[in-house]
Design a protein around this motif. Structure first.
Motif, short mmCIF file in Angstrom:
data_model
loop_
_atom_site.label_atom_id
_atom_site.label_comp_id
_atom_site.label_asym_id
_atom_site.label_seq_id
_atom_site.Cartn_x
_atom_site.Cartn_y
_atom_site.Cartn_z
N GLN A 188 0.85 -1.19 0.00
CA GLN A 188 0.00 0.00 0.00
C GLN A 188 0.88 1.24 0.00
OE1 GLN A 188 -1.95 -1.08 3.68
NE2 GLN A 188 -3.84 -1.61 2.62
N MET B 124 -6.24 5.65 0.46
CA MET B 124 -7.52 5.02 0.19
C MET B 124 -7.96 5.17 -1.26
SD MET B 124 -9.38 6.24 3.74
CE MET B 124 -10.94 5.40 3.46
N HIS B 125 -7.51 6.23 -1.93
CA HIS B 125 -7.92 6.51 -3.30
C HIS B 125 -6.67 6.57 -4.19
CE1 HIS B 125 -12.02 7.54 -1.96
NE2 HIS B 125 -11.38 8.00 -0.89
N SER C 188 -2.26 -1.88 -3.49
CA SER C 188 -3.64 -2.06 -3.03
C SER C 188 -4.03 -0.82 -2.25
CB SER C 188 -3.77 -3.32 -2.17
OG SER C 188 -2.85 -3.28 -1.07
N HIS C 189 -5.34 -0.58 -2.13
CA HIS C 189 -5.78 0.65 -1.48
C HIS C 189 -6.10 0.41 -0.01
CE1 HIS C 189 -10.04 -0.50 -1.31
NE2 HIS C 189 -9.86 -1.02 -2.51
N THR D 228 -8.28 1.16 3.56
CA THR D 228 -9.73 1.09 3.82
C THR D 228 -10.18 1.91 5.02
OG1 THR D 228 -9.41 -0.92 5.14
CG2 THR D 228 -9.91 -1.20 2.79
N SER D 229 -9.26 2.57 5.72
CA SER D 229 -9.68 3.29 6.93
C SER D 229 -8.91 4.58 7.11
CB SER D 229 -9.51 2.40 8.18
OG SER D 229 -8.16 2.01 8.32
N HIS E 99 -13.37 11.76 1.03
CA HIS E 99 -12.28 11.55 1.97
C HIS E 99 -12.21 12.68 2.98
CE1 HIS E 99 -8.17 11.16 3.56
NE2 HIS E 99 -8.33 9.87 3.32
#
Length: 245
Positions: free
Chosen positions: A93, A111-112, A122-123, A125-126, A150
């Motif tokens: 990430q 996240m984006h 990979s993105h 999630t929190s 966001h």
């Protein structure tokens, strides 16, 4: 003296974590002398923006290479946010490692993702927010700021300050910073972005790290300087300055 937050504009050498750590420590020492409580670095600042190398460069919170930053946060009593890929069981990430004055280390994962980054990353999630001197600060990374959900999600969680580590080029700068300026105005928050300067060896960033309040631009670095763009919260509002590193 009130809360002072800063964004560090530095250059990063591609894949040279050792050299980049030295650059981080130099900026941290300047921040400590300037009574900064929270210092954020650009996107992937420890490794350079190198998607194809991210799997090999990825780290966990226990990576020995991060120890100098953990020690610096404790020694100087400040929060440090540095960028590096976060190792996962799948794709890494795009991450921020958040070093706390008490020795703890947290992470935030972008996240984006920008188009094309999903090939390498990979993105997340929190959200990840921290409380500093009574103010809640939200962490963001580059393309996060292009998604209004966001920043609105962070504000819903109590954020009064929104700070992004980024890799912004000349072509994208005007559009991206107009969005950040709008967030400061529309959500009545302090917004800051840490961008690598134009001497960075990767990604062709354009510098011009900046901080905005609801009233507009507070402080701005130029394209090439190594500097900390800082904002101090006073009884009458925010004041800004650019501190050479």
């Amino acid at each position: 003296m009130g809360l002072t937050v800063g964004v560090a504009q530095i250059s990063s050498e591609s894949g040279r974590v050792d050299r980049n750590l030295e650059t981080h420590i130099s900026a941290i020492e300047v921040a400590a002398r300037s009574n900064i409580s929270f210092l954020a670095f650009p996107e992937l600042s420890l490794t350079g923006y190198e998607p194809a190398l991210s799997q090999d460069l990825a780290m966990t919170v226990n990576d020995r290479r991060l120890v100098p930053l953990q020690l610096a946060a404790r020694e100087h009593g400040l929060f440090i946010v540095a960028g590096a890929p976060i190792a996962t069981d799948a794709l890494p990430q795009i991450g921020s490692f958040i070093f706390m004055p008490n020795g703890d280390v947290r992470t935030y994962a972008k996240m984006h993702l920008h188009s094309g980054e999903e090939k390498y990353f990979s993105h997340g999630t929190s959200y990840e927010l921290v409380s500093v001197d009574g103010s809640t600060i939200a962490n963001a990374i580059c393309a996060d700021t292009n998604a209004i959900e966001h920043v609105s999600g962070c504000v819903e969680k109590g954020a009064k300050i929104y700070i992004s580590g980024a890799m912004i080029t000349r072509n994208g700068y005007a559009k991206d910073t107009e969005v950040l300026k709008g967030y400061a105005r529309n959500f009545n928050i302090l917004v800051a972005v840490a961008n690598q300067n134009s001497h960075s060896s990767n990604g062709r960033p354009c510098g011009k790290s900046a901080i905005w309040t609801s009233s507009g631009l507070l402080a701005l670095a130029n394209e090439s300087q190594s500097a900390i763009v800082a904002a101090e919260k006073t009884s009458t509002g925010w004041t800004g300055e650019v501190i050479e590193v």
